[in-house]
Design a protein around this motif. Structure first.
Motif: not given
Length: 329
Positions: A197-225
């Motif tokens: 999603v970073t390479r597709l849409f140009g989102f910044g890489t700040e903040g580690g792997m825990e989230h992606v900021d999308v047009n002012g809204r944050r989408t959290a990412l997680g590992v849940f086996p």
């Protein structure tokens, strides 16, 4: 309240809701032509007795959306097996249409809730519904309904170069990013998704792997086996009924090899069979070396292995929602 069931996803969901949790299921109940009067009656019974909202699909919709786009286009791509992937714009249209059906069914169920909540948690499962988070956001935008949307991918998520070989990659990723939380089985899948999603849409890489900021809204990412309800399984194994079952079906003095897998080219079944074959060969050699025959070894089993592995692809390609051929060795 959902019925008590004990396998896979159902088991995991029941443990989340608890014994008295308010849990509503929305899903397809299969194919076939059902007249409108029966649809309404079935919907009422399923809603009142099981907390289930059916999404009715025609045979044509199921073939294009489920068998076609989901399982013939997305499934091999997500598993990095692109030579098996096929594509049809008609499949893609059906996929959008059916995701819309799910969005409409969820919003209708929420609007008809006799005991409305301040906030509704919608947990969306798997690649069949990549577009659903965005569609729900659109439908809730002009209402007073507040949604918290989680999406969990039960399949792998491949590297950017693989997933973006799919013609609808950008559209699918926009759909998923409308969720508040996107979950994966492993950390490597999170890395692949965030890179994509970073390479597709140009989102910044700040903040580690825990989230992606999308047009002012944050989408959290997680590992849940996700897995089965281990506590319930262990409790069943300690029960007197299970102990009696073991007495009735135990193979005294014999070794039982049990392998459970869906007949699909992504499951490594030929490799599993090769491992079982090698195990049997080693077992036979060990018995000979010990001068004692502990197991009855049937060479016919080994002869059937290449035959079985050869029909695996045939069965996998023949599978559909209503037809699931199986073979027992």
């Amino acid at each position: 309240k959902a019925p008590r069931v004990g396998v896979g996803l159902s088991s995991a969901m029941q443990s989340v809701a608890g014994e008295d949790g308010k849990l509503l299921w929305v899903g397809s109940i299969g194919t076939g032509t059902i007249d409108e009067g029966k649809k309404a009656r079935y919907r009422q019974v399923l809603w009142q007795n099981h907390g289930y909202v059916p999404v009715y699909l025609s045979d044509e919709e199921t073939d294009a959306y489920y068998t076609g786009f989901s399982n013939t286009s997305l499934w091999p791509t997500l598993h990095g097996m692109t030579p098996y992937a096929k594509y049809s714009s008609a499949w893609a249209d059906a996929y959008r249409r059916v995701n819309g059906f799910f969005a409409d069914a969820i919003m209708q169920a929420i609007s008809e809730d006799d005991d409305p909540c301040e906030q509704y948690i919608v947990w969306i499962h798997d690649y069949h519904l990549f577009l659903l988070p965005h569609m729900l956001r659109e439908r809730a935008e002009d209402t007073s309904i507040e949604l918290k949307i989680a999406f969990f991918l039960h399949a792998p998520f491949p590297a950017y170069e693989v997933i973006c070989s799919h013609p609808n990659c950008a559209e699918l990723m926009r759909g998923v990013l409308a969720a508040d939380l996107v979950g994966f089985h492993t950390y490597s899948y999170v890395c692949h998704f965030r890179s994509t999603v970073t390479r597709l849409f140009g989102f910044g890489t700040e903040g580690g792997m825990e989230h992606v900021d999308v047009n002012g809204r944050r989408t959290a990412l997680g590992v849940f086996p996700i897995g089965v309800n281990r506590t319930a399984i262990e409790s069943t194994m300690r029960s007197s009924e299970f102990q009696q079952f073991l007495k009735n079906y135990a193979f005294e003095g014999q070794a039982l090899v049990l392998s459970v897998a869906r007949l699909d080219y992504s499951k490594g079944i030929p490799q599993q069979l090769a491992a079982i074959r090698r195990f049997l060969e080693i077992t036979r050699e060990a018995c000979k070396a010990g001068g004692e025959k502990r197991y009855d070894f049937d060479p016919k089993v080994l002869k059937r292995v290449p035959v079985f592995s050869g029909i695996t692809k045939l069965f996998a390609k023949s599978r559909s929602l209503s037809w699931n051929p199986r073979n027992t060795v």
